[in-house]
Every structure is written in structure tokens, then in C-alpha cells.
Scaffold this motif. Structure first.
Motif, PDB file in Angstrom:
ATOM      1  N   GLY A   6       0.819  -1.202   0.000  1.00  0.00           N
ATOM      2  CA  GLY A   6       0.000   0.000   0.000  1.00  0.00           C
ATOM      3  C   GLY A   6       0.850   1.248   0.000  1.00  0.00           C
ATOM      4  N   LEU A   7       1.715   1.381  -1.005  1.00  0.00           N
ATOM      5  CA  LEU A   7       2.600   2.545  -1.050  1.00  0.00           C
ATOM      6  C   LEU A   7       1.998   3.680  -1.862  1.00  0.00           C
ATOM      7  CD1 LEU A   7       5.251   3.832  -0.234  1.00  0.00           C
ATOM      8  CD2 LEU A   7       6.323   2.773  -2.240  1.00  0.00           C
ATOM      9  N   ALA A   8       1.531   3.379  -3.069  1.00  0.00           N
ATOM     10  CA  ALA A   8       1.049   4.441  -3.952  1.00  0.00           C
ATOM     11  C   ALA A   8      -0.096   3.929  -4.810  1.00  0.00           C
ATOM     12  CB  ALA A   8       2.190   4.950  -4.840  1.00  0.00           C
ATOM     13  N   GLY A   9      -0.707   4.848  -5.534  1.00  0.00           N
ATOM     14  CA  GLY A   9      -1.760   4.498  -6.476  1.00  0.00           C
ATOM     15  C   GLY A   9      -2.009   5.661  -7.411  1.00  0.00           C
ATOM     16  N   MET A  10      -2.552   5.362  -8.580  1.00  0.00           N
ATOM     17  CA  MET A  10      -2.913   6.387  -9.551  1.00  0.00           C
ATOM     18  C   MET A  10      -4.331   6.144 -10.026  1.00  0.00           C
ATOM     19  SD  MET A  10       0.642   6.318 -11.594  1.00  0.00           S
ATOM     20  CE  MET A  10       1.185   4.907 -10.618  1.00  0.00           C
ATOM     21  N   VAL A  11      -5.060   7.234 -10.253  1.00  0.00           N
ATOM     22  CA  VAL A  11      -6.431   7.162 -10.758  1.00  0.00           C
ATOM     23  C   VAL A  11      -6.549   8.118 -11.936  1.00  0.00           C
ATOM     24  CG1 VAL A  11      -8.861   7.512 -10.236  1.00  0.00           C
ATOM     25  CG2 VAL A  11      -7.324   6.663  -8.454  1.00  0.00           C
ATOM     26  N   PHE A  12      -7.067   7.622 -13.053  1.00  0.00           N
ATOM     27  CA  PHE A  12      -7.302   8.468 -14.220  1.00  0.00           C
ATOM     28  C   PHE A  12      -8.790   8.511 -14.496  1.00  0.00           C
ATOM     29  CE2 PHE A  12      -2.852   7.895 -14.550  1.00  0.00           C
ATOM     30  CZ  PHE A  12      -2.377   9.012 -15.224  1.00  0.00           C
ATOM     31  N   THR A  13      -9.340   9.720 -14.393  1.00  0.00           N
ATOM     32  CA  THR A  13     -10.764   9.955 -14.609  1.00  0.00           C
ATOM     33  C   THR A  13     -10.975  11.440 -14.851  1.00  0.00           C
ATOM     34  OG1 THR A  13     -12.981   9.778 -13.644  1.00  0.00           O
ATOM     35  CG2 THR A  13     -11.188  10.207 -12.123  1.00  0.00           C
TER      36      THR A  13
ATOM     37  N   SER B  63       7.136  18.753   1.799  1.00  0.00           N
ATOM     38  CA  SER B  63       6.393  18.987   3.043  1.00  0.00           C
ATOM     39  C   SER B  63       5.254  17.992   3.250  1.00  0.00           C
ATOM     40  CB  SER B  63       5.824  20.412   3.055  1.00  0.00           C
ATOM     41  OG  SER B  63       4.939  20.616   1.978  1.00  0.00           O
ATOM     42  N   ALA B  64       4.999  17.123   2.273  1.00  0.00           N
ATOM     43  CA  ALA B  64       3.913  16.148   2.373  1.00  0.00           C
ATOM     44  C   ALA B  64       4.436  14.824   2.933  1.00  0.00           C
ATOM     45  CB  ALA B  64       3.285  15.914   1.002  1.00  0.00           C
ATOM     46  N   PRO B  65       3.557  14.022   3.548  1.00  0.00           N
ATOM     47  CA  PRO B  65       4.000  12.727   4.074  1.00  0.00           C
ATOM     48  C   PRO B  65       4.297  11.752   2.940  1.00  0.00           C
ATOM     49  CG  PRO B  65       1.623  12.933   4.295  1.00  0.00           C
ATOM     50  CD  PRO B  65       2.125  14.264   3.827  1.00  0.00           C
ATOM     51  N   PHE B  66       5.249  10.840   3.201  1.00  0.00           N
ATOM     52  CA  PHE B  66       5.580   9.792   2.251  1.00  0.00           C
ATOM     53  C   PHE B  66       5.788   8.495   3.021  1.00  0.00           C
ATOM     54  CE2 PHE B  66       8.477   7.098  -0.135  1.00  0.00           C
ATOM     55  CZ  PHE B  66       7.888   7.090  -1.390  1.00  0.00           C
ATOM     56  N   GLY B  67       5.135   7.442   2.589  1.00  0.00           N
ATOM     57  CA  GLY B  67       5.274   6.143   3.244  1.00  0.00           C
ATOM     58  C   GLY B  67       4.103   5.260   2.866  1.00  0.00           C
ATOM     59  N   GLY B  68       4.121   4.027   3.352  1.00  0.00           N
ATOM     60  CA  GLY B  68       3.092   3.083   2.948  1.00  0.00           C
ATOM     61  C   GLY B  68       2.472   2.342   4.108  1.00  0.00           C
ATOM     62  N   ARG B  69       1.613   1.402   3.765  1.00  0.00           N
ATOM     63  CA  ARG B  69       0.947   0.567   4.741  1.00  0.00           C
ATOM     64  C   ARG B  69       1.221  -0.888   4.374  1.00  0.00           C
ATOM     65  NH1 ARG B  69      -3.470  -1.851   2.851  1.00  0.00           N
ATOM     66  NH2 ARG B  69      -4.358  -2.150   4.920  1.00  0.00           N
TER      67      ARG B  69
ATOM     68  N   VAL C 176       6.334   1.120   7.393  1.00  0.00           N
ATOM     69  CA  VAL C 176       5.851   1.647   8.669  1.00  0.00           C
ATOM     70  C   VAL C 176       6.303   3.094   8.791  1.00  0.00           C
ATOM     71  CG1 VAL C 176       6.042   1.474  11.177  1.00  0.00           C
ATOM     72  CG2 VAL C 176       5.980  -0.609   9.786  1.00  0.00           C
ATOM     73  N   GLY C 177       5.397   3.967   9.225  1.00  0.00           N
ATOM     74  CA  GLY C 177       5.771   5.354   9.476  1.00  0.00           C
ATOM     75  C   GLY C 177       5.704   6.209   8.228  1.00  0.00           C
ATOM     76  N   ARG C 178       6.012   7.480   8.402  1.00  0.00           N
ATOM     77  CA  ARG C 178       5.981   8.445   7.318  1.00  0.00           C
ATOM     78  C   ARG C 178       7.241   9.301   7.339  1.00  0.00           C
ATOM     79  NH1 ARG C 178       2.796   5.411   6.025  1.00  0.00           N
ATOM     80  NH2 ARG C 178       0.649   5.679   5.295  1.00  0.00           N
ATOM     81  N   GLU C 179       7.716   9.603   6.134  1.00  0.00           N
ATOM     82  CA  GLU C 179       8.799  10.557   5.962  1.00  0.00           C
ATOM     83  C   GLU C 179       8.232  11.783   5.269  1.00  0.00           C
ATOM     84  OE1 GLU C 179      12.738   8.605   5.061  1.00  0.00           O
ATOM     85  OE2 GLU C 179      11.394   7.021   4.366  1.00  0.00           O
ATOM     86  N   GLY C 180       9.034  12.841   5.231  1.00  0.00           N
ATOM     87  CA  GLY C 180       8.587  14.061   4.574  1.00  0.00           C
ATOM     88  C   GLY C 180       8.036  15.076   5.548  1.00  0.00           C
ATOM     89  N   GLY C 181       8.346  16.329   5.315  1.00  0.00           N
ATOM     90  CA  GLY C 181       7.773  17.443   6.043  1.00  0.00           C
ATOM     91  C   GLY C 181       7.871  17.354   7.550  1.00  0.00           C
ATOM     92  N   GLN C 182       6.847  17.870   8.198  1.00  0.00           N
ATOM     93  CA  GLN C 182       6.792  17.869   9.654  1.00  0.00           C
ATOM     94  C   GLN C 182       6.810  16.453  10.215  1.00  0.00           C
ATOM     95  OE1 GLN C 182       6.826  20.851  11.472  1.00  0.00           O
ATOM     96  NE2 GLN C 182       7.328  19.377  13.071  1.00  0.00           N
ATOM     97  N   TYR C 183       6.301  15.502   9.430  1.00  0.00           N
ATOM     98  CA  TYR C 183       6.253  14.117   9.876  1.00  0.00           C
ATOM     99  C   TYR C 183       7.665  13.587  10.093  1.00  0.00           C
ATOM    100  CZ  TYR C 183       1.813  15.115   7.687  1.00  0.00           C
ATOM    101  OH  TYR C 183       0.631  15.717   7.331  1.00  0.00           O
ATOM    102  N   ALA C 184       8.594  13.954   9.221  1.00  0.00           N
ATOM    103  CA  ALA C 184       9.980  13.521   9.369  1.00  0.00           C
ATOM    104  C   ALA C 184      10.647  14.228  10.541  1.00  0.00           C
ATOM    105  CB  ALA C 184      10.759  13.785   8.083  1.00  0.00           C
ATOM    106  N   LEU C 185      10.431  15.534  10.670  1.00  0.00           N
ATOM    107  CA  LEU C 185      11.028  16.261  11.790  1.00  0.00           C
ATOM    108  C   LEU C 185      10.500  15.747  13.124  1.00  0.00           C
ATOM    109  CD1 LEU C 185      10.985  19.862  10.296  1.00  0.00           C
ATOM    110  CD2 LEU C 185      12.983  18.396  10.604  1.00  0.00           C
TER     111      LEU C 185
END
Length: 487
Positions: A412-419, A448-454, A459-468
Motif C-alpha cells: 500500500g505505497l502508492a496508487g494512480m487514478v485516471f478519470t 512537506s507532504a508525508p511519504f510512506g506506505g501501509r 511503517v511510518g511516514r517521511e517528509g515534512g513535519q512528519y519527518a522532523l
């Protein structure tokens, strides 16, 4: 025998020793680094052991108090200088990353190598913007304070070493932590260059340390060191699970960014050409992207048209030498990885999946863009990460089935939707269970946005305030409001 201290990589001198406590440190043994381009040995790199890891952690521990005491502004000055030096050395970094990791030279020169500088500036800025929050409670003033966590361990992967290593180093250093970095043994050289640039930027000895070596020796020793306060890992799900278990044994918080098996969902009302072009783009970098949309899910009524468009855009790919500016699909990283990718395809065909295109090695470590129609959603080729230029295509009849298929793997890392439907974009975007969803786009990354998966993606998130936040300890400070102080 120890590696020589420098290797000439594409005309760039790169140190092959560890970087510990501000100095280059050899090891008795070394390991070869082979270029994916032609499998030629380009360096003999010092092969660390638990001894070098311990030395590096000791250096990080000794440097921590002074680095933390600088505060966000003091640390930012160093990180801005490091960013400037990365910008000044983009050409050298790009050449070495191309030779070492097999990444395409043209985008490395144009923008990829410069992401290192972007990361350091972005996290320095974010750390400077942090403020304490406070309120009154039951006769006391409450303030939430941040404390740098301490020495941390970072273990990075072989795909996009500059981007991934700086994505982790920047928030750790900005938050006030000191670091021991273990790069992948398949592509360690640009991480070594970043260490030298950190020294040139004046970052104090012991703040950033780099220990090279094999995962089973250096990686395991680093993850198990009880003096570390945080662990951050990017790599396979299997290794990530082992790192997480080790961290749990020591009660050390960790972030794990592991595999992906991301869906690319195309509805009948989409801009089909844009969707097909994005789908074909998943072959770039030989599909060696954790976020790649490797599962194409297409509405039945437009599947034939989509396949025609996908074929057109796939035909435009050029498989070849990453030094060539026309190349879009470079070699796979290592002979072991080529065997892994080709093994997935061979098993898929043997098990009854339909090979629609590709499926062949083209010599050396090159593998042609491959498309497979699986016999069922339970097929291995659908459920397991290949991490190569291999896509699967399935169809769906309605939105509910599209969401069910999108969420049908352990990842559950990423996904794309085209519509073209705003309502559907919102519904399906929310319904896909992953750390990132792009609608009518791919690979937009805001620092500044979160990055990570399920799930098995991590586990967890990197990026932005989440990393700090991850690299900090939070303290609630209560001060009684009616206290009289003598000073």
C-alpha cells in the motif's frame, strides 16, 4: 586487502573508504562495485564490519550534544552550504550515479541529482519555521518542546541513492540528530561523495558518518546498536521486516519504506492517451521505482483502445546505455536482480499467465518492457513486487470492482487514478488504501507532504513535519502560573 583510497569513476575521483568522525577510515577487506552499464568493476570499496559501525556510532554520540545545541538556525547555515555544494557538483554526482547505479544520465544532470540540494534546503527551512505550541491548563502554562532524538541510523537502497539518502539525512540533521549512514553495497559511491561535501561545508566531525559494507554485516550491526535512538530504512519488505524486529527489540522507533505493488486505475471517462503515456512511463528506470504503478487496472469498455495506446507509447521507449540521452529504459542494477526479474516472468508464463509483450533479456543487464495479462488476481505476478520493467493488466466492470482490485495486495505505497469525474476522483482517491494517490498525474513529490506506505510497504511516514517529528522527542513542560521566582 583494503581498497585504495580513491577510484576514478567516469573521470570523477571518489573516496572508497568509510567516512567516520570527519576522516576517511580504511578496512582490512573490500568489495567490488560493478557498473550496471557493462558489469565492469569501477571501484573496490572498504568493506566495514561491526567494528567500523561501533566507531561511527561512538563518533555520532560524541558529536550529538554540540550539534543539538546549535539550534535550528545554526544547523541550517551548514545545511544551506551543503545544498550549495551539491548544486555546484551536480555534474560529478550525475556521472557517478549513472556509472554506479545505472540511472539515466540526462535526467540526473537535468534535475535528479539536484534533488539532494532541494531536500537539504527544504528541511532546513521547515526546521526554522517550527514554533512551540502552548496553552493554559489547571493553573499552569503548558508548552510542547522538541528535543533532538540523538544519534540515528539510516540504511538506504540502491535505486536513486542521492535522492533517497538526502531525503533521510536532511530532516535528521535539521532536527538536530547525528547520523550513521549505511548505503547499499550495489551503489554506494554518491553517498561517499555527499560525505565529502558535508565535510567541505564545515559540518562538524561526527555529525555525518558513512559506513560501507554488506547488509548482513554493516546493516545488521547498525540496526542492532543500542546507542541509536532512531532507525530509518529503505529497501525490500523482507529486509525491512528484519530491521523493524531488531528496532523493536531495542525499543527504537523506526521508519520502513519498503516494497510497492501500486495500482494504476483507468476509468472509461479518462484521457486515455494521457493514462497510457503514464502507464508506459512506469518502465522508466527499468521499473526500479518503489512507487511504480505496476498493476494496470482498466475499465472493460476501453481496454482495447487503451492497449493500443499503451503499445504506441511503449514502442517509443529506448532500451540501452544510460549515458545515451535517448535511453529511457536503462539496465537493471545487478545480475542477481536480472535473475529475479526474469524468474518472475518465466514463472508467470509457466503458470498460465499470458505474455502480451516483452519477456526477454536483451544482453548484459538490459530487459525489455514487458506486459502480462494474469490468469487471476491471485497470480504471483500480480501479488508480489517484481521491481523491474514488468507490468500486469487487468480489467474491471465498475468502480467497486476497481477499488477492490486496487486494494487486493499486501502492499500500500502508492496508487494512480485516471478519470475526468471530480466526484469519482475524490471517492476512489479516498478508497485506495495507500500512502499516496495521484489523480491524473504521477510522481509529484512535495517535500512537506508525508511519504510512506501501509502493510508490506512499510511503517511510518517521511517528509515534512512528519519527518522532523520522527527525529525529535516531544516534551510537555508544565509551569505553575502563580509561582514567584526570585530571579
Amino acid at each position: 586487502m583494503s581498497a585504495v583510497s580513491y577510484a576514478d569513476v567516469g573521470g570523477v575521483n571518489v573516496s572508497t573508504w568509510h567516512y567516520i568522525d570527519g576522516a576517511r577510515v580504511p578496512s582490512p577487506d573490500s568489495f567490488p562495485v560493478l557498473s550496471p552499464i557493462d558489469q565492469r568493476e569501477i571501484a573496490q570499496v572498504a568493506s566495514g564490519t561491526a567494528a567500523e559501525v561501533s566507531l561511527a556510532v561512538s563518533a555520532a554520540e560524541a558529536a550529538f550534544d554540540d550539534w543539538a545545541a546549535l539550534g535550528a538556525r545554526g544547523r541550517a547555515e551548514y545545511l544551506y552550504r551543503l545544498a550549495d555544494l551539491i548544486d555546484a557538483n551536480v555534474e560529478s554526482l550525475a556521472i557517478v550515479e549513472c556509472e554506479d547505479a545505472g540511472m539515466m544520465l540526462r535526467p540526473l544532470r537535468a534535475y535528479v541529482a539536484a534533488f539532494g540540494a532541494v531536500n537539504f534546503r527544504a528541511f532546513a527551512d521547515m526546521a526554522l519555521a517550527q514554533t512551540e505550541t502552548g496553552w493554559s491548563y489547571n493553573g499552569s502554562k503548558v508548552r510542547v518542546q522538541r528535543m533532538p532524538a540523538g544519534p540515528v541510523g539510516i540504511i538506504t537502497s540502491w535505486n536513486a541513492p542521492i535522492v533517497i539518502s538526502t531525503w533521510k539525512l536532511a530532516p535528521a540533521l535539521a532536527a538536530g540528530c547525528t547520523v550513521v549512514l549505511k548505503p547499499s553495497e550495489w551503489a554506494p559511491l554518491t553517498c561517499s561523495m555527499i560525505a565529502d561535501l558535508a565535510g567541505e561545508a564545515g559540518i562538524p566531525a561526527g555529525v555525518l558518518n558513512v559506513v560501507q559494507g554488506l547488509g548482513r554485516e554493516v546493516g545488521e550491526a547498525l540496526a542492532a546498536d543500542e546507542r541509536l535512538t532512531r532507525l530509518s530504512f529503505t529497501g525490500s519488505s523482507r529486509t525491512g521486516r528484519a530491521v523493524g524486529q531488531t528496532a523493536a527489540n531495542n525499543m527504537v522507533p523506526c521508519t520502513i519504506e519498503a516494497g510497492g505493488k501500486s495500482p494504476l486505475v483507468v476509468f472509461a471517462d479518462a484521457d486515455l492517451d494521457a493514462a497510457a503515456k503514464t502507464a508506459a512511463f512506469q518502465y522508466d528506470d527499468a521499473g526500479q521505482m518503489c512507487i511504480a504503478g505496476s498493476r494496470l487496472l482498466v475499465e472493460e469498455s476501453v481496454a482495447a483502445e487503451f492497449l493500443t495506446l499503451l503499445g504506441k507509447h511503449t514502442d517509443a521507449h529506448v532500451v540501452g546505455n544510460p549515458r545515451d540521452p535517448e535511453t529511457t529504459v536503462p539496465p537493471l542494477i545487478h545480475p542477481d536482480h536480472l535473475a529475479r526479474v526474469s524468474g518472475f516472468v518465466e514463472r508467470a508464463v509457466a503458470q498460465g499467465d499470458t505474455l502480451l509483450r516483452g519477456g526477454r533479456s536483451l544482453g548484459g543487464l538490459l530487459y525489455e518492457p514487458t506486459l502480462i495479462k494474469p490468469r487471476s488476481n491471485d497470480a504471483e505476478i500480480v501479488q508480489e513486487e517484481v521491481f523491474g520493467p514488468v507490468l500486469t493488466i487487468q480489467t474491471f466492470s465498475d468502480e467497486d470492482e476497481a477499488v477492490r482490485l486496487a486494494n487486493s495486495t499486501r502492499y500500500g505505497l502508492a496508487g494512480m487514478v485516471f478519470t475526468r469525474s471530480a466526484d469519482r476522483a475524490e471517492r476512489v482517491g479516498r478508497a485506495i488504501r495507500s500512502g499516496i494517490v495521484w489523480v491524473n498525474a504521477f510522481n509529484l513529490r512535495d517535500a512537506s507532504a508525508p511519504f510512506g506506505g501501509r502493510g508490506m510497504s512499510g511503517v511510518g511516514r517521511e517528509g515534512g513535519q512528519y519527518a522532523l517529528d520522527f527525529y525529535s522527542d516531544l516534551k510537555a513542560l508544565y509551569i505553575k502560573e502563580d509561582t514567584t521566582y526570585e530571579d
